[in-house]
Scaffold this motif. Sequence first.
Motif, PDB file in Angstrom:
ATOM      1  N   ASN A   1       1.153  -1.507   0.026  1.00  0.00           N
ATOM      2  CA  ASN A   1       0.022  -0.104   0.251  1.00  0.00           C
ATOM      3  C   ASN A   1       1.078   1.200   0.285  1.00  0.00           C
ATOM      4  OD1 ASN A   1      -3.361  -0.534   1.391  1.00  0.00           O
ATOM      5  ND2 ASN A   1      -2.062  -2.142   0.417  1.00  0.00           N
TER       6      ASN A   1
ATOM      7  N   ARG B   1      -8.950   1.135   6.450  1.00  0.00           N
ATOM      8  CA  ARG B   1      -8.112  -0.350   6.793  1.00  0.00           C
ATOM      9  C   ARG B   1      -6.536  -0.385   7.504  1.00  0.00           C
ATOM     10  NH1 ARG B   1      -6.164  -1.739   0.419  1.00  0.00           N
ATOM     11  NH2 ARG B   1      -7.835  -2.655   1.091  1.00  0.00           N
TER      12      ARG B   1
ATOM     13  N   CYS C   1      -3.731  -2.104   8.495  1.00  0.00           N
ATOM     14  CA  CYS C   1      -1.903  -2.709   7.949  1.00  0.00           C
ATOM     15  C   CYS C   1      -1.889  -3.486   8.412  1.00  0.00           C
ATOM     16  CB  CYS C   1      -1.534  -1.559   6.541  1.00  0.00           C
ATOM     17  SG  CYS C   1      -2.541  -0.831   5.100  1.00  0.00           S
TER      18      CYS C   1
ATOM     19  N   ASN D   1      -2.201  -4.557   3.046  1.00  0.00           N
ATOM     20  CA  ASN D   1      -3.539  -4.738   4.107  1.00  0.00           C
ATOM     21  C   ASN D   1      -3.841  -5.473   4.308  1.00  0.00           C
ATOM     22  OD1 ASN D   1      -3.341  -4.695   0.845  1.00  0.00           O
ATOM     23  ND2 ASN D   1      -5.259  -5.647   1.287  1.00  0.00           N
TER      24      ASN D   1
ATOM     25  N   ASP E   1     -10.595  -4.525   6.193  1.00  0.00           N
ATOM     26  CA  ASP E   1     -11.232  -2.854   5.521  1.00  0.00           C
ATOM     27  C   ASP E   1     -12.225  -2.931   5.586  1.00  0.00           C
ATOM     28  OD1 ASP E   1     -11.882  -3.692   3.037  1.00  0.00           O
ATOM     29  OD2 ASP E   1     -10.036  -2.891   2.175  1.00  0.00           O
TER      30      ASP E   1
END
Length: 574
Positions: free
Chosen positions: A424, A469, A471, A481, A484
């Motif tokens: 991400n 989200r 992570c 991730n 979410d």
Amino acid sequence: MAARTHGPATTSTWAPPSGKPPLASRIMRATWRGLPAKRYDVGWEPGLRVPAADGGPLMTDHYFPRAEGDFPTLLVRSPYGRGLPWSPMYGVLFAEQGFHVVLQSCRGTGGSGGGFDLWRNEAADGRATVSWLREQPWFDGSLGTVGPSYLGYVQWALAADPPPELKAMVVQVGLHDPHALFHAHGALNLETALAVGTGMTYQHRGMAAFVKATLRLQRRLGEATTAQPLRGAHVAALGGEVPWLDEVMTHPDAEDVYWNGASLGEVAERHRVPTSLITGWHDALADQTFEQYDRLRRAGCETSVLVGPWTHTSALQQGWPEVFAESLAWLRAHLYGDPSGLRPTRVRVHVGGADVGGADEWRDMEDWPPAAVVGPWFATARKDLTRQAPADRAPLASFRYDPGDPTPSLGGPLLSRTAGSRDNRTLEARDDVLTFTGPPLTEPLDVLGPVSARLSVSTDTGHADVFTRLCDVDPQGRSVNVCDGLGRLRTDGQEASDVTVPMSQTAHRFAVGHRVRWQISGGAHPRFARNPGNGESPVDATAFAPVRITLHAGSALMLAAPADGAGPDTAANG
């Protein structure tokens, strides 16, 4: 249930046809590894015309073991055709393990009569098919069902008024609530809707037609998801009108009369048929599976759940050896009276992040979610995460969400090949994404169960979405991730409003040296349709209004850690 014996049987009066399964199915079967050895050669009786509830034909193929004796029957009803991959995965594989398999095309698909109408005909046509089964000389009165996705929905439809012959169900990455497939807390699951429209329209026409349609959707996804208005923009991307898709996209309210009878969630609350559930942590239908499990447990129904490191599609690809073994063990236990293949606990989950040391960890548990302590991780103005509650509700950070340049989606629970865990970092570098990160962990942190975000937030337009989200950040800074969710906001000007956003469930270990990160943005496009920011319908909006979203102190990421003494019952490293 007593073990079945193979002696003189009803099948002795039935002369099985000599046909072999299709060559393509036999070739695909030969490529699979890690599956149980076959017990029987397989025969094939294609093109049977089974009367639907309205009398029209439901095209059906019959796979069977080439052996004397009684064998239970599996009913597999599908809107996706009866060819690849369904023929080898369900027809051939289960028949060679000792089951009659009835693989049937739903109304209006795969040559069956009538028109396909999402969800409305499955209960009646399922009952009509069971009535037909009772007349077959090879049917011994013992019935199970199995199948993924919409093939799970048709199982719940039959279970709404279960025939006495139904003894077992296996719902793989399965659906029970069509509305929740297309809409999430008021937001349209846009990319999923287009993928479902493509699959339902083309897959039953054969692999070539389906692949061509999928490639066309990929090429035209941008224009179909950025059009103003969205209504009707999918026609070119899908190669024609799909009337039911336009209807589901334009009816966001679950209480709308349009959705009457669609959800079969309540069936599980009175269910008595032993039911096995299978999903993946990045399955687009994982939340529906957890709902099914919770309702079955509260109803006292015999059930189990397997949750793997899979997406909706990879569960039937990379995960197929585990999924097939789990399904076969359940069906043999309840249709043959042979429980030898069942695991000792009703829950088995794959623990994400636990493979940092090179081991693939599965945990067997007595129940899900396990006993846990849910604790807040608070966001700070320094972009940290802390366990210490703030003293006030002062603004922490803000960002501008522009629906004309929407925050893109990346990975997560989708139906497409882009689903799953992704790095991400590029997404988190955007100005319209906030991140709050905890310190490097000095001991492992297990998160087991539901995750949610408790937000205190204000906006300048009163209309916004918030995508949140969890992570896992490794020592090299790679941010992956875990789970979410998205919530729709209706705020009162600059006044902070409180909202809780469910973020699905997980079983994840944050390893030593890793950090917990909370990511917040104003959307994830095209996974979700853009919020116009002005109160208009996302499907009909022709104008957009950028919105400033402000996060206030007290906002927290809610994580479930195992309660003292509530660790895993067993852990198996594969």
